[in-house]
Design a protein around this motif. Structure first.
Motif, PDB file in Angstrom:
ATOM      1  N   UNK A 159     138.263  25.772  30.345  1.00 25.75           N
ATOM      2  CA  UNK A 159     138.500  24.332  30.190  1.00 25.75           C
ATOM      3  C   UNK A 159     137.552  23.769  29.126  1.00 25.75           C
ATOM      4  N   UNK A 160     137.813  22.535  28.725  1.00 29.11           N
ATOM      5  CA  UNK A 160     137.029  21.892  27.686  1.00 29.11           C
ATOM      6  C   UNK A 160     135.579  21.671  28.114  1.00 29.11           C
ATOM      7  N   UNK A 161     134.678  21.693  27.141  1.00 29.46           N
ATOM      8  CA  UNK A 161     133.293  21.317  27.381  1.00 29.46           C
ATOM      9  C   UNK A 161     133.191  19.795  27.339  1.00 29.46           C
ATOM     10  N   UNK A 162     132.068  19.261  27.850  1.00 27.71           N
ATOM     11  CA  UNK A 162     131.844  17.811  27.910  1.00 27.71           C
ATOM     12  C   UNK A 162     133.010  17.115  28.603  1.00 27.71           C
ATOM     13  N   UNK A 163     133.439  17.679  29.703  1.00 28.03           N
ATOM     14  CA  UNK A 163     134.512  17.103  30.493  1.00 28.03           C
ATOM     15  C   UNK A 163     134.021  15.850  31.217  1.00 28.03           C
ATOM     16  N   UNK A 164     134.936  15.075  31.748  1.00 33.41           N
ATOM     17  CA  UNK A 164     134.621  13.870  32.510  1.00 33.41           C
ATOM     18  C   UNK A 164     135.156  14.060  33.927  1.00 33.41           C
ATOM     19  N   UNK A 165     134.251  14.221  34.892  1.00 41.92           N
ATOM     20  CA  UNK A 165     134.673  14.425  36.273  1.00 41.92           C
ATOM     21  C   UNK A 165     133.814  15.461  36.966  1.00 41.92           C
ATOM     22  N   UNK A 166     134.443  16.218  37.869  1.00 44.92           N
ATOM     23  CA  UNK A 166     133.762  17.205  38.707  1.00 44.92           C
ATOM     24  C   UNK A 166     134.272  18.597  38.381  1.00 44.92           C
TER      25      UNK A 166
ATOM     26  N   UNK B 215     116.018  35.477  40.815  1.00 45.93           N
ATOM     27  CA  UNK B 215     116.099  34.889  42.147  1.00 45.93           C
ATOM     28  C   UNK B 215     117.519  34.535  42.543  1.00 45.93           C
ATOM     29  N   UNK B 216     118.470  34.610  41.633  1.00 44.45           N
ATOM     30  CA  UNK B 216     119.849  34.222  41.902  1.00 44.45           C
ATOM     31  C   UNK B 216     120.745  35.450  41.930  1.00 44.45           C
ATOM     32  N   UNK B 217     121.502  35.596  43.005  1.00 46.19           N
ATOM     33  CA  UNK B 217     122.406  36.735  43.173  1.00 46.19           C
ATOM     34  C   UNK B 217     123.826  36.279  42.865  1.00 46.19           C
ATOM     35  N   UNK B 218     124.519  37.052  42.052  1.00 46.87           N
ATOM     36  CA  UNK B 218     125.888  36.727  41.655  1.00 46.87           C
ATOM     37  C   UNK B 218     126.874  37.621  42.391  1.00 46.87           C
ATOM     38  N   UNK B 219     128.101  37.119  42.583  1.00 49.30           N
ATOM     39  CA  UNK B 219     128.731  35.839  42.205  1.00 49.30           C
ATOM     40  C   UNK B 219     128.036  34.636  42.836  1.00 49.30           C
ATOM     41  N   UNK B 220     128.162  33.495  42.136  1.00 45.03           N
ATOM     42  CA  UNK B 220     127.422  32.301  42.515  1.00 45.03           C
ATOM     43  C   UNK B 220     128.327  31.087  42.351  1.00 45.03           C
ATOM     44  N   UNK B 221     128.321  30.211  43.349  1.00 45.48           N
ATOM     45  CA  UNK B 221     129.101  28.967  43.309  1.00 45.48           C
ATOM     46  C   UNK B 221     128.168  27.814  42.964  1.00 45.48           C
ATOM     47  N   UNK B 222     128.553  26.994  42.006  1.00 43.25           N
ATOM     48  CA  UNK B 222     127.767  25.815  41.627  1.00 43.25           C
ATOM     49  C   UNK B 222     128.703  24.659  41.330  1.00 43.25           C
ATOM     50  N   UNK B 223     128.138  23.456  41.241  1.00 41.36           N
ATOM     51  CA  UNK B 223     128.927  22.249  40.980  1.00 41.36           C
ATOM     52  C   UNK B 223     128.235  21.406  39.927  1.00 41.36           C
ATOM     53  N   UNK B 224     129.034  20.644  39.185  1.00 45.86           N
ATOM     54  CA  UNK B 224     128.516  19.806  38.098  1.00 45.86           C
ATOM     55  C   UNK B 224     129.352  18.544  38.006  1.00 45.86           C
ATOM     56  N   UNK B 225     128.698  17.393  37.881  1.00 49.50           N
ATOM     57  CA  UNK B 225     129.352  16.115  37.614  1.00 49.50           C
ATOM     58  C   UNK B 225     128.989  15.699  36.191  1.00 49.50           C
ATOM     59  N   UNK B 226     129.983  15.315  35.422  1.00 44.96           N
ATOM     60  CA  UNK B 226     129.767  15.034  34.008  1.00 44.96           C
ATOM     61  C   UNK B 226     130.471  13.742  33.628  1.00 44.96           C
ATOM     62  N   UNK B 227     129.803  12.943  32.794  1.00 44.49           N
ATOM     63  CA  UNK B 227     130.425  11.720  32.266  1.00 44.49           C
ATOM     64  C   UNK B 227     130.894  11.895  30.825  1.00 44.49           C
ATOM     65  N   UNK B 228     130.970  13.150  30.378  1.00 39.50           N
ATOM     66  CA  UNK B 228     131.411  13.438  29.018  1.00 39.50           C
ATOM     67  C   UNK B 228     130.284  13.639  28.044  1.00 39.50           C
ATOM     68  N   UNK B 229     129.040  13.494  28.491  1.00 36.08           N
ATOM     69  CA  UNK B 229     127.897  13.595  27.589  1.00 36.08           C
ATOM     70  C   UNK B 229     127.161  14.928  27.693  1.00 36.08           C
ATOM     71  N   UNK B 230     127.467  15.733  28.704  1.00 37.40           N
ATOM     72  CA  UNK B 230     126.713  16.964  28.952  1.00 37.40           C
ATOM     73  C   UNK B 230     127.530  18.191  28.566  1.00 37.40           C
ATOM     74  N   UNK B 231     126.844  19.192  28.059  1.00 39.02           N
ATOM     75  CA  UNK B 231     127.460  20.481  27.772  1.00 39.02           C
ATOM     76  C   UNK B 231     127.070  21.476  28.854  1.00 39.02           C
TER      77      UNK B 231
END
Length: 365
Positions: free
Chosen positions: A164-171, A186-202
């Motif tokens: 999907x596109x970078x700098x998306x707007x949403x969740x 310290x992080x074991x993969x596979x790994x689930x994470x979440x990000x909220x973006x207003x279009x300004x973050x890469x």
């Protein structure tokens, strides 16, 4: 609760059959007489059933029920999935519809695919249950890259963030199967994470999205012989992500973040991408439920609609809209008046200089 629901559903089916055999005026008169004999609670329940096509199911303690929203849900035999404008779900890239699943990407290098709902979601409180499967021939750390579940303003926009596109707007919720950051241990993969973006973050691929993530957990989901599920719940500005990946049919907590503000009218979707490493990324079903939640008057004021995603106590860079380019007429007027002002300033300067010289000569004589 089960008896009341089943009884109301039978009566609702009878009303539908009766309506098909009668003229609109006769149907309305008979329906009104039947409704007058029922109590208010059963009448309300029936109206909800007729409107949603799905009986309510209690999901938490208290007065919280869920209603399946079919226009935002997907299951076998995958009717309404395609590339046309009449489909409820659109495929993109290498995504394919199979009999038992929708394959976003095959176990091949340099593939990407996506599945997007065409109907924007205007629900206030909701829960999305995702049934998925990730599998392939790759051994440990020789597979990738994972899949993402989206609730975003834009749809069908291919890009580098799990397809999907970078700098998306949403969740965005990411099931990342390959660690790009070599030094992290310290992080074991596979790994689930979440990000909220207003279009300004890469999204930072080199660091597996760590600078912008809201939270995460390890989720061993590859090459399992039982079903794997993920649930995203958004209620009262509270985001909760849970998983069922142990074959026990029990939800296990992964991420919980209060103060998440998501606008309504965004689109649900899922996408995947492969690079030098690959996997099969399959989606078996997506089921969206509307949750009915009671709110106090204070909560109603606090939970007003927002127009840009944000997270309380998390500073996101401000989005300032770029200035539109100047038209030819506007540019001409700016240059013209600048020249007029310059000439006017020069003339005034010359007049003042001449007066100063005259005064100087008078003082000399």
């Amino acid at each position: 609760m089960g008896w009341a629901t089943g009884r109301a559903f039978d009566e609702g089916t009878a009303v539908r059959k009766m309506a098909a055999a009668l003229r609109p005026s006769e149907w309305w008169q008979r329906w009104r007489r039947r409704l007058s004999a029922w109590d208010g609670s059963r009448m309300l329940l029936l109206l909800l059933l007729l409107g949603s096509g799905q009986g309510p199911r209690r999901v938490w303690a208290g007065q919280t029920f869920e209603y399946l929203k079919r226009e935002h849900s997907l299951s076998k035999p995958y009717q309404g999935v395609g590339t046309g404008s009449s489909s409820l779900w659109n495929l993109m890239g290498n995504a394919m519809v199979m009999t038992q699943y929708i394959r976003l990407t095959p176990d091949m290098q340099s593939k990407q695919g996506a599945l997007w709902n065409r109907v924007p979601c205007f629900l206030r409180d909701w829960e999305l249950q995702v049934h998925f499967k990730i599998h392939g021939q790759g051994k440990k750390n020789l597979h990738g890259d994972g899949l993402a579940i989206w609730y975003t303003k834009d749809r069908m926009q291919p890009g580098p963030v799990f397809g999907n596109m970078d700098k998306f707007v949403g969740l965005g919720v990411f099931v990342d199967t390959y660690p790009n950051e070599e030094k992290q241990q310290e992080r074991v993969f596979p790994y689930i994470s979440a990000m909220v973006n207003n279009g300004s973050l890469s999204y930072d691929h080199e660091r597996d999205g760590r600078p912008t993530e809201l939270g995460g957990c390890t989720a061993i989901v590859r090459n399992l012989h039982y079903d794997t599920f993920l649930v995203i719940r958004y209620v009262k500005r509270h985001l909760t992500i849970m998983m069922d990946i142990d074959g026990k049919h029990e939800w296990r907590d992964c991420i919980e973040v209060p103060g998440v503000r998501l606008p309504r009218g965004y689109y649900f979707g899922t996408s995947s991408i492969t690079g030098d490493l690959s996997d099969n990324h399959d989606v078996i079903s997506l089921k969206l439920f509307e949750l009915t939640v009671e709110r106090t008057p204070e909560e109603e004021k606090l939970h007003r609609d927002v127009f840009l995603p944000s997270v309380d106590n998390m500073k996101l860079p401000d989005m300032t809209a770029p200035l539109p380019p100047l038209s030819g007429l506007a540019l001409f007027l700016i240059v013209f008046f600048s020249l007029v002002f310059s000439v006017f300033a020069i003339v005034i300067g010359i007049i003042l200089y001449n007066k100063w010289q005259e005064q100087s000569r008078k003082r000399f004589y």
